[in-house]
Design an enzyme around this catalytic site. Structure first.
Site, PDB file in Angstrom:
ATOM      1  N   ASP A  50       0.833  -1.206   0.000  1.00  0.00           N
ATOM      2  CA  ASP A  50       0.000   0.000   0.000  1.00  0.00           C
ATOM      3  C   ASP A  50       0.866   1.254   0.000  1.00  0.00           C
ATOM      4  O   ASP A  50       0.528   2.252  -0.636  1.00  0.00           O
ATOM      5  CB  ASP A  50      -0.907   0.012   1.239  1.00  0.00           C
ATOM      6  CG  ASP A  50      -1.893  -1.131   1.204  1.00  0.00           C
ATOM      7  OD1 ASP A  50      -2.342  -1.493   0.106  1.00  0.00           O
ATOM      8  OD2 ASP A  50      -2.192  -1.694   2.284  1.00  0.00           O
ATOM      9  N   LYS A  55       2.776   6.088  -2.933  1.00  0.00           N
ATOM     10  CA  LYS A  55       3.893   6.817  -3.558  1.00  0.00           C
ATOM     11  C   LYS A  55       3.674   6.932  -5.075  1.00  0.00           C
ATOM     12  O   LYS A  55       3.903   7.995  -5.661  1.00  0.00           O
ATOM     13  CB  LYS A  55       5.202   6.087  -3.234  1.00  0.00           C
ATOM     14  CG  LYS A  55       6.417   6.827  -3.707  1.00  0.00           C
ATOM     15  CD  LYS A  55       7.707   6.219  -3.184  1.00  0.00           C
ATOM     16  CE  LYS A  55       8.939   6.977  -3.676  1.00  0.00           C
ATOM     17  NZ  LYS A  55       8.998   7.215  -5.102  1.00  0.00           N
ATOM     18  N   ALA A 164      -6.763   2.320   7.508  1.00  0.00           N
ATOM     19  CA  ALA A 164      -5.338   2.556   7.759  1.00  0.00           C
ATOM     20  C   ALA A 164      -5.148   3.156   9.160  1.00  0.00           C
ATOM     21  O   ALA A 164      -5.645   2.609  10.144  1.00  0.00           O
ATOM     22  CB  ALA A 164      -4.775   3.438   6.639  1.00  0.00           C
ATOM     23  N   TYR A 165      -4.468   4.251   9.279  1.00  0.00           N
ATOM     24  CA  TYR A 165      -4.165   4.887  10.574  1.00  0.00           C
ATOM     25  C   TYR A 165      -5.466   5.137  11.358  1.00  0.00           C
ATOM     26  O   TYR A 165      -5.536   4.967  12.576  1.00  0.00           O
ATOM     27  CB  TYR A 165      -3.428   6.201  10.279  1.00  0.00           C
ATOM     28  CG  TYR A 165      -2.709   6.864  11.417  1.00  0.00           C
ATOM     29  CD1 TYR A 165      -2.796   6.395  12.729  1.00  0.00           C
ATOM     30  CD2 TYR A 165      -1.913   7.989  11.179  1.00  0.00           C
ATOM     31  CE1 TYR A 165      -2.115   7.032  13.755  1.00  0.00           C
ATOM     32  CE2 TYR A 165      -1.234   8.627  12.205  1.00  0.00           C
ATOM     33  CZ  TYR A 165      -1.344   8.149  13.488  1.00  0.00           C
ATOM     34  OH  TYR A 165      -0.669   8.779  14.502  1.00  0.00           O
ATOM     35  N   ASN A 166      -6.506   5.537  10.647  1.00  0.00           N
ATOM     36  CA  ASN A 166      -7.799   5.803  11.286  1.00  0.00           C
ATOM     37  C   ASN A 166      -8.267   4.627  12.145  1.00  0.00           C
ATOM     38  O   ASN A 166      -8.734   4.797  13.267  1.00  0.00           O
ATOM     39  CB  ASN A 166      -8.832   6.109  10.197  1.00  0.00           C
ATOM     40  CG  ASN A 166     -10.244   6.169  10.736  1.00  0.00           C
ATOM     41  OD1 ASN A 166     -10.605   7.086  11.456  1.00  0.00           O
ATOM     42  ND2 ASN A 166     -11.052   5.160  10.412  1.00  0.00           N
TER      43      ASN A 166
HETATM   44  P1  NAP Z   1       3.666   2.382   5.770  1.00  0.00           P
HETATM   45  O1  NAP Z   1       4.680   1.561   6.439  1.00  0.00           O
HETATM   46  O2  NAP Z   1       3.770   2.642   4.296  1.00  0.00           O
HETATM   47  O3  NAP Z   1       2.194   1.804   6.074  1.00  0.00           O
HETATM   48  C1  NAP Z   1       1.841   1.350   7.347  1.00  0.00           C
HETATM   49  C2  NAP Z   1       0.839   0.215   7.162  1.00  0.00           C
HETATM   50  O4  NAP Z   1      -0.414   0.738   6.713  1.00  0.00           O
HETATM   51  C3  NAP Z   1       1.287  -0.811   6.106  1.00  0.00           C
HETATM   52  O5  NAP Z   1       1.027  -2.119   6.587  1.00  0.00           O
HETATM   53  C4  NAP Z   1       0.423  -0.464   4.909  1.00  0.00           C
HETATM   54  O6  NAP Z   1       0.204  -1.581   4.026  1.00  0.00           O
HETATM   55  C5  NAP Z   1      -0.871  -0.069   5.616  1.00  0.00           C
HETATM   56  N1  NAP Z   1      -1.829   0.727   4.841  1.00  0.00           N
HETATM   57  C6  NAP Z   1      -1.620   1.813   4.043  1.00  0.00           C
HETATM   58  N2  NAP Z   1      -2.771   2.248   3.526  1.00  0.00           N
HETATM   59  C7  NAP Z   1      -3.757   1.425   3.989  1.00  0.00           C
HETATM   60  C8  NAP Z   1      -5.170   1.369   3.814  1.00  0.00           C
HETATM   61  N3  NAP Z   1      -5.840   2.255   3.092  1.00  0.00           N
HETATM   62  N4  NAP Z   1      -5.846   0.408   4.498  1.00  0.00           N
HETATM   63  C9  NAP Z   1      -5.209  -0.461   5.274  1.00  0.00           C
HETATM   64  N5  NAP Z   1      -3.874  -0.469   5.486  1.00  0.00           N
HETATM   65  C10 NAP Z   1      -3.157   0.473   4.853  1.00  0.00           C
HETATM   66  O7  NAP Z   1       3.588   3.755   6.587  1.00  0.00           O
HETATM   67  P2  NAP Z   1       3.807   5.273   6.233  1.00  0.00           P
HETATM   68  O8  NAP Z   1       4.650   5.425   5.014  1.00  0.00           O
HETATM   69  O9  NAP Z   1       4.181   5.945   7.498  1.00  0.00           O
HETATM   70  O10 NAP Z   1       2.320   5.830   5.872  1.00  0.00           O
HETATM   71  C11 NAP Z   1       1.489   5.270   4.913  1.00  0.00           C
HETATM   72  C12 NAP Z   1       0.166   4.998   5.564  1.00  0.00           C
HETATM   73  O11 NAP Z   1       0.404   4.197   6.716  1.00  0.00           O
HETATM   74  C13 NAP Z   1      -0.534   6.237   6.082  1.00  0.00           C
HETATM   75  O12 NAP Z   1      -1.404   6.780   5.111  1.00  0.00           O
HETATM   76  C14 NAP Z   1      -1.252   5.751   7.318  1.00  0.00           C
HETATM   77  O13 NAP Z   1      -2.618   5.464   7.064  1.00  0.00           O
HETATM   78  C15 NAP Z   1      -0.580   4.455   7.688  1.00  0.00           C
HETATM   79  N6  NAP Z   1      -0.024   4.610   9.043  1.00  0.00           N
HETATM   80  C16 NAP Z   1      -0.603   3.911  10.048  1.00  0.00           C
HETATM   81  C17 NAP Z   1      -0.175   4.090  11.349  1.00  0.00           C
HETATM   82  C18 NAP Z   1      -0.853   3.315  12.430  1.00  0.00           C
HETATM   83  O14 NAP Z   1      -1.679   2.449  12.085  1.00  0.00           O
HETATM   84  N7  NAP Z   1      -0.576   3.581  13.692  1.00  0.00           N
HETATM   85  C19 NAP Z   1       0.838   4.991  11.652  1.00  0.00           C
HETATM   86  C20 NAP Z   1       1.410   5.692  10.604  1.00  0.00           C
HETATM   87  C21 NAP Z   1       0.966   5.505   9.289  1.00  0.00           C
HETATM   88  P3  NAP Z   1       1.436  -2.292   3.224  1.00  0.00           P
HETATM   89  O15 NAP Z   1       2.068  -3.183   4.251  1.00  0.00           O
HETATM   90  O16 NAP Z   1       0.796  -3.078   2.136  1.00  0.00           O
HETATM   91  O17 NAP Z   1       2.332  -1.193   2.731  1.00  0.00           O
END
Ligand code: NAP
Length: 266
Positions: A50, A55, A164-166
């Site tokens: 994802d 990106k 995701a983060y939500n």
């Molecule tokens: P990242 O390592 O690229 O992503 C973190 C995790 O979120 C990965 O497992 C990714 O899947 C998953 N993800 C991304 N979009 C998703 C979606 N729409 N539904 C379900 N899972 C999803 O982290 P990053 O580069 O910091 O940020 C990218 C996204 O990660 C952000 O948009 C945010 O939503 C999420 N994130 C989550 C948290 C949290 O849950 N505490 C914290 C920071 C960011 P893949 O393994 O397939 O890449």
């Protein structure tokens, strides 16, 4: 006429191997391959997880042609196929056994004392403090003051970003066929000193959310857009609306959101 497919991949070994195999198979099926987004490109294939998908969308500046994701990553919520399904996918694509799921990003208009920036997000926009101090934010919806919020921050997500983060922040998973925005508080303070809402608010996608920071210790704020941090000084207002841009996710005919959600989360 040439049929051009753009392939974008992350640098993981598995992704690069998949890209090589995919390119050969697409060429044998009569397609031309490009690493760039050509005027004539009809499809973008993103190889990775994802994160790579997010990106790709940014690198290609929120393209208006369909995008499909081959999962070589960890979760792959956006992904439509695994590398082992490439042959089947090419058959389905050629015989049009696919459909388009349109999703709208969010648009954040950020006004500081002396600048104005616009940023789009597929998953979410997060407003956070730079230095881990409590953030105090006035929240307005459609010009109505809702509350002064105090806590770690606020997260506004699209339906497709709700998983995701939500979701980690306690927000709800929203069916992407619903036209909504979701506002989820991050560590809200709810005491006699500070009153902040403690659960998510679901709004119509036509709402305008305005966030006006109150500065007590620090005049900088982080706006995190799909995981990418932007630091701003002296923000006066952050306006968040649904963008008019549409991202077209190419889906195979057996795609169903709740099947995907239950496989990945529930
Ligand atoms: P990242 O390592 O690229 O992503 C973190 C995790 O979120 C990965 O497992 C990714 O899947 C998953 N993800 C991304 N979009 C998703 C979606 N729409 N539904 C379900 N899972 C999803 O982290 P990053 O580069 O910091 O940020 C990218 C996204 O990660 C952000 O948009 C945010 O939503 C999420 N994130 C989550 C948290 C949290 O849950 N505490 C914290 C920071 C960011 P893949 O393994 O397939 O890449």
């Amino acid at each position: 006429m040439e049929r051009i497919i753009t392939i974008s991949s992350n640098n993981m070994k598995k992704s690069l191997e998949t890209k090589k195999i995919l390119s050969e198979k697409l060429k044998s099926a009569g397609f031309c391959i490009s690493d760039r987004l050509e005027n004539e490109s009809e499809l973008i294939i993103s190889i990775g997880g994802d994160g790579s998908f997010l990106k790709t969308i940014n690198d290609f500046n929120f393209p208006n042609i369909p995008v499909v994701v081959i999962n070589t990553g960890h979760l792959g919520f956006f992904a439509e196929l695994d590398p082992s399904e490439i042959d089947e996918f090419i058959q389905d694509y050629k015989s049009k056994k696919v459909f388009i799921q349109e999703v709208h990003p969010l648009k954040a208009n950020i006004c500081t004392k002396d600048s104005h920036s616009t940023i789009e997000a597929i998953n979410e926009v997060v407003i956070k403090s730079v230095c881990s101090r409590t953030l105090h934010l006035d929240l307005m919806v459609n010009e109505n003051k809702i509350q002064k919020f105090s806590g770690d921050g606020m997260l506004i997500s699209t339906p497709i970003g709700s998983t995701a983060y939500n979701y980690s922040a306690g927000g709800s998973i929203v069916d992407p066929s619903l036209d909504t925005l979701q506002l989820t508080p991050l560590a809200p303070m709810n005491t006699i000193a500070y009153r902040s809402f403690t659960s998510s608010i679901i709004l119509s996608a036509h709402s305008t959310i305005s966030i006006l920071p109150e500065y007590r210790f620090e005049n900088s704020i982080l706006v995190v857009v799909d995981g990418v941090e932007y630091k701003f000084n002296d923000i006066v207002n952050i306006e968040i609306i649904r963008s008019e841009t549409k991202i077209k996710l190419l889906r195979r005919s057996n795609y169903e959101f709740w099947k995907r959600a239950s496989e990945k989360f529930l």
